[in-house]
Write an enzyme that holds these catalytic residues in place. Structure first.
Site, PDB file in Angstrom:
ATOM      1  CB  SER A 272      -0.895   0.012   1.237  1.00 47.69           C
ATOM      2  OG  SER A 272      -1.515   1.267   1.390  1.00 47.69           O
TER       3      SER A 272
ATOM      4  CB  CYS B 182      -4.721   5.072  -4.790  1.00 48.46           C
ATOM      5  SG  CYS B 182      -4.620   3.286  -4.544  1.00 48.46           S
TER       6      CYS B 182
HETATM    7  O1  LIG Z   1      -2.116   4.284  -1.617  1.00 46.87           O
HETATM    8  C1  LIG Z   1      -2.397   3.082  -1.646  1.00 46.87           C
HETATM    9  O2  LIG Z   1      -1.805   2.236  -2.333  1.00 46.87           O
HETATM   10  C2  LIG Z   1      -3.488   2.610  -0.686  1.00 46.87           C
HETATM   11  N1  LIG Z   1      -4.454   3.604  -0.286  1.00 46.87           N
HETATM   12  C3  LIG Z   1      -5.622   2.804   0.220  1.00 46.87           C
HETATM   13  C4  LIG Z   1      -5.681   1.640  -0.712  1.00 46.87           C
HETATM   14  C5  LIG Z   1      -4.224   1.366  -1.100  1.00 46.87           C
HETATM   15  O3  LIG Z   1      -3.707   0.328  -0.305  1.00 46.87           O
END
Ligand SMILES: O=C(O)[C@H]1NCC[C@@H]1O
Length: 344
Positions: free
Chosen positions: A91, A253
């Protein structure tokens, strides 16, 4: 104190997306590697996930990161991302939260103007470079997992919507990328509930109709999320990831943009050396770019780099009284979303 279980955590958000970092209360999870630990939580014992992620101790719009000593000599720390549906392999926003917490509270030494932290995740090593001033992580740059396209323009039959076209790509976890224009829509916070409902239906359809497997690492298969992708009025990338059971990522994200960049390269819309601004549904920003290329199994892959900011906004302790009637927590679709069936 008579609590059966107690945990302390640092409350952090990265460009609006909350990633709590647990600093005490969990010693370890069975498994020799971080992938083994993730699979243990997902296939053997989900009680920690429920304890941290469900009400009353958790809520839908956040992740909980468990810290561990690294299992590999080339890492400084290891972590697992817990969300209501399962533990996830990687993530971007949560990596930024973990690095910010580690350095700003002294769990790892902070060096100015720059500190390098090598994070071990089930998807592999993520090199983080934090720009640090006066004890603050001003920004964190992540060398993300090698990212690649699984398939472009796949069509799935979606309940109540008919045929929907998606791209399937890996950015640390697998995504189904969706152009909202096919529904006559755009990424708009005012349409978030409608978009989140559409995303949950697409998620179910992809799970049922497409076999998504990682070419080299068993256990990383299946999509984690769906992500709407379009461009804002300035032409910047705009993305909105929907996480089970149906809520939006508040950050742009990192893993989703890594998957998106792989699709853009496959379509000739981007190349190594390109950098873009990526916006979220709340307007927050990551800088995203491609700094190299490689292969994953027989797949051509790119090396993405994501840069964003994190902020500590609290310190928190939770626990479980032995008389609590909800030791494994609870969730209700009124504010968690329509994809309750996507939870384990
Ligand atoms: O930035 C990301 O990769 C994360 N944000 C929430 C879902 C993903 O894991």
């Amino acid at each position: 104190m008579r609590w059966k279980k107690t945990a302390s955590m640092i409350e952090v958000h990265a460009e609006g997306e909350v990633g709590r970092v647990v600093t005490s209360g969990v010693l370890d999870v069975p498994g020799a590697t971080m992938l083994d630990k993730m699979l243990h939580i997902n296939e053997v014992d989900g009680s920690l996930r429920r304890f941290f992620c469900f009400e009353p101790r958790g809520y839908a719009q956040m992740s909980t990161n468990l810290l561990f000593p690294p299992t590999r000599p080339d890492a400084d720390a290891a972590f697992l991302i817990l969300q209501p549906d399962r533990a996830h392999a990687m993530s971007g926003s949560n990596s930024i939260c973990v690095v910010t917490a580690l350095l700003e509270t002294g769990i790892l030494p902070i060096h100015e103007p720059q500190t390098v932290v090598r994070l071990e995740t089930p998807a592999g090593i993520v090199k983080a470079v934090a720009q640090c001033t006066d004890g603050k992580c001003v920004s964190v740059s992540l060398d993300m997992s090698p990212s690649f396209v699984d398939r472009l323009d796949a069509v799935v039959e979606v309940e109540g919507l008919g045929p929907v076209t998606v791209d399937i790509a890996f950015g640390g976890v697998f995504y189904a990328l969706i152009d909202p224009a096919q529904f006559g829509m755009a990424i708009d916070p005012a349409a978030a509930r409608t978009l989140a409902d559409i995303a949950s239906r697409v998620h179910r359809a992809v799970d049922a109709q497409l076999d998504v497997q990682h070419p080299t690492t068993k256990g990383l298969g299946g999509i984690s999320y769906t992500m709407f992708v379009d461009r804002d009025a300035r032409g910047d990338l705009r993305g909105a990831t929907v996480l089970p059971p149906g809520r939006f990522d508040r950050s742009p994200c990192g893993t989703g943009n890594s998957a998106r960049l792989a699709c853009m390269v496959a379509r000739g819309e981007a190349a190594v050396g390109d950098r873009f601004e990526a916006r979220s549904i709340i307007g927050s920003k990551f800088d995203v770019g491609i700094f190299g290329e490689t292969k994953v199994g027989d797949r051509p892959a790119i090396l993405p780099r994501i840069t964003g900011r994190g902020w500590i906004h609290g310190f928190h302790q939770i626990g479980l009284d032995p008389s609590d009637p909800f030791p494994e927590g609870y969730a209700v679709a009124d504010c968690w979303g329509d994809g309750m069936d996507l939870l384990k």
